[in-house]
Design a protein around this motif. Structure first.
Motif, short mmCIF file in Angstrom:
data_model
loop_
_atom_site.label_atom_id
_atom_site.label_comp_id
_atom_site.label_asym_id
_atom_site.label_seq_id
_atom_site.Cartn_x
_atom_site.Cartn_y
_atom_site.Cartn_z
N PHE A 278 0.03 5.00 -5.82
CA PHE A 278 0.90 3.49 -7.32
C PHE A 278 -0.49 2.88 -7.34
O PHE A 278 -0.94 2.17 -6.24
N GLN A 279 -0.46 2.09 -8.25
CA GLN A 279 -1.31 1.01 -8.74
C GLN A 279 -0.83 -0.39 -7.61
O GLN A 279 -0.05 -0.58 -6.68
N HIS A 280 -2.08 -1.04 -7.74
CA HIS A 280 -2.11 -1.53 -6.01
C HIS A 280 -1.13 -3.10 -6.98
O HIS A 280 -1.12 -3.66 -7.50
N ASN A 281 -0.26 -3.49 -5.51
CA ASN A 281 0.26 -4.34 -5.31
C ASN A 281 1.05 -3.94 -6.94
O ASN A 281 1.80 -5.22 -7.30
N ASN A 282 1.63 -2.99 -7.35
CA ASN A 282 2.82 -2.94 -8.10
C ASN A 282 4.03 -2.52 -8.51
O ASN A 282 3.66 -0.89 -8.34
N ASP B 149 -1.49 -1.65 3.43
CA ASP B 149 -2.42 -2.30 3.85
C ASP B 149 -1.56 -3.84 3.88
O ASP B 149 -1.06 -4.31 2.67
N ALA B 150 -2.08 -4.61 4.81
CA ALA B 150 -0.89 -5.92 4.77
C ALA B 150 -1.90 -6.85 4.29
O ALA B 150 -1.57 -7.86 3.26
N VAL B 151 -3.11 -7.16 4.34
CA VAL B 151 -4.19 -7.46 4.05
C VAL B 151 -5.28 -6.25 3.67
O VAL B 151 -5.77 -5.51 4.36
N ASP C 241 -6.40 -9.65 -0.01
CA ASP C 241 -5.21 -9.97 -1.09
C ASP C 241 -4.31 -10.00 -0.25
O ASP C 241 -4.71 -8.15 0.55
N MET C 242 -2.80 -10.04 -0.11
CA MET C 242 -1.88 -9.30 0.98
C MET C 242 -1.33 -8.72 -0.11
O MET C 242 -1.30 -8.65 -1.37
N ALA D 9 1.39 -13.18 15.31
CA ALA D 9 1.74 -12.85 15.00
C ALA D 9 1.78 -11.44 14.03
O ALA D 9 1.95 -10.05 13.77
N GLY D 10 1.35 -11.56 12.98
CA GLY D 10 0.43 -11.06 11.58
C GLY D 10 1.45 -11.31 10.90
O GLY D 10 2.13 -12.03 10.41
N SER D 11 1.59 -10.10 9.78
CA SER D 11 1.79 -10.48 8.15
C SER D 11 3.72 -10.35 8.56
O SER D 11 4.34 -11.00 7.85
#
Length: 390
Positions: A149-153, A175-177, A183-184, A217-219
């Motif tokens: 799917f389209q990035h962060n869409n 990817d979380a980051v 970007d996140m 501890a991360g995202s």
């Protein structure tokens, strides 16, 4: 025939300014690297907390090697799973707020193992277009129906979820980051979509673990996501933790399933116990030296503000990955080479790692840097790119 074909492919890559070359580093990983007898200020390492050369990690590795030897001798399921491995898994589960964690030798193997181990023919996997290559490869190798799917869409993702058949498992992978853009992923919104459409969510937190969140501890901690909301959490140990390897954290059922079905886990020699000991020392620093995360966040803010004031085309990112967009491959290579001539290492990222026309300088910041280091980089860029400077 093969030799001729390979030679042609290599020449084609050279002609496109996409040829990759290794460097022979003659020093430990710090903000300065020794290369060919010269010292360089570097902005290309993923050692975000600046602990890859920390005395406590070195001592922990030396002590463990004296007791456990160098090699682990076998896979985890044969006789390679040491008490240090087990202790590290328990610590990682505790830090991430998950029931259990499982060690893998690399992040690439972890991602292949999870996706291909949990999914198969008749299942569905949906991945962000800018996901790391290991996640994409895992989706392709799983045998499941694979969509990007389209990035962060979120709208594009939901449209795809709405058309999925009712039968089979559904896995959303991000990817979380994002490693090349910095970007996140909108993990809270993705978690809601996953629950709405009876899917599971997996996040690769390679560039967030150790760096993001109140305790590093991360995202998942950054966004406050529970195991139920983010059931599959992958993290690496060779970036923020300054060591080597990776892990997957989640439920008891998830981890036991990976032990049984994740081929990259089953059929790989376990990491050396001494590496696990060094990682445990890194986790200690994560808890006792919060100033490293605070300093890194301060440097990120400083770089962004200064770069914006100078008019540089830095992509939107609030993480340690600060990409300076260039465009063409040859231009990105030329800028990187000129920086190197001036004693500064910054990697030029080109296709196929990023889309054509989006070559960039991938500037990565570390807690080992100072504001003076950033000023030196920006001053050099102002001279190399006068049209973008003050």
């Amino acid at each position: 025939m093969l030799e001729t074909t390979l030679q042609r492919r290599l020449e084609e890559r050279r002609s496109l300014s996409r040829y990759r070359q290794r460097r022979e580093i003659q020093s430990a990983q710090t903000s300065r690297l020794s290369l060919n007898g010269r010292e360089f200020l570097q902005f290309c390492s993923n050692d975000y907390l600046g602990i890859a050369n920390h005395p406590k990690l070195i001592q922990a590795m030396q002590d463990a090697a004296a007791q456990f030897g160098v090699g682990s001798g076998a896979s985890h399921l044969v006789c390679g799973h040491s008490s240090l491995h087990h202790q590290l898994e328990n610590r990682l589960a505790d830090i991430t707020g998950r029931e259990r964690a499982l060690l893998f030798s690399t992040g690439y193997m972890a991602n292949l193992g999870v996706i291909a181990g949990l999914l198969g023919k008749g299942d569905q996997v949906l991945e962000d277009r800018l996901n790391h290559a290991s996640l994409l490869d895992g989706g392709l190798l799983s045998g499941a129906r694979f969509q990007r799917f389209q990035h962060n869409n979120l709208e594009d993702l939901e449209r795809r979820l709405m058309t999925l058949p009712e039968q089979g498992e559904r896995l959303i992978v991000v990817d979380a980051v994002f490693s090349m853009d910095g970007d996140m992923a909108p993990l809270p919104e993705l978690a809601k979509l996953a629950q709405r459409y009876d899917a599971s969510l997996m996040a690769d937190d390679a560039h967030g673990f150790g760096v993001l969140g109140n305790t590093g501890a991360g995202s998942a901690e950054f966004f406050g996501l529970s195991q139920r909301e983010l059931p599959i959490l992958m993290g690496t140990l060779g970036k923020g933790l300054g060591s080597y390897g990776a892990f997957v954290a989640g439920s008891e059922t998830l981890i036991e399933s990976l032990i049984q079905f994740a081929r990259p886990y089953i059929y790989t020699t376990a990491m050396p116990p001494a590496v696990a000991a060094a990682t445990l020392a890194g986790l200690d620093l994560l808890q006792t030296e919060a100033w490293r995360r605070e300093h890194l966040q301060s440097l990120i803010g400083y770089f962004k503000a200064q770069a914006a004031s100078l008019g540089f085309n830095v992509m939107p990112s609030d993480t340690a990955i600060q990409p300076l967009m260039v465009g063409g491959e040859a231009e990105a290579m030329a800028i990187s080479a000129e920086l190197e001539r001036r004693g500064i290492l910054v990697t030029a990222i080109r296709p196929p790692t990023v889309p054509v026309g989006s070559s960039r300088l991938r500037i990565t910041l570390s807690a080992a840097h100072s504001t003076a280091d950033i000023d030196q980089l920006l001053a050099a860029l102002c001279e190399i790119l006068p049209e973008a400077g003050a």
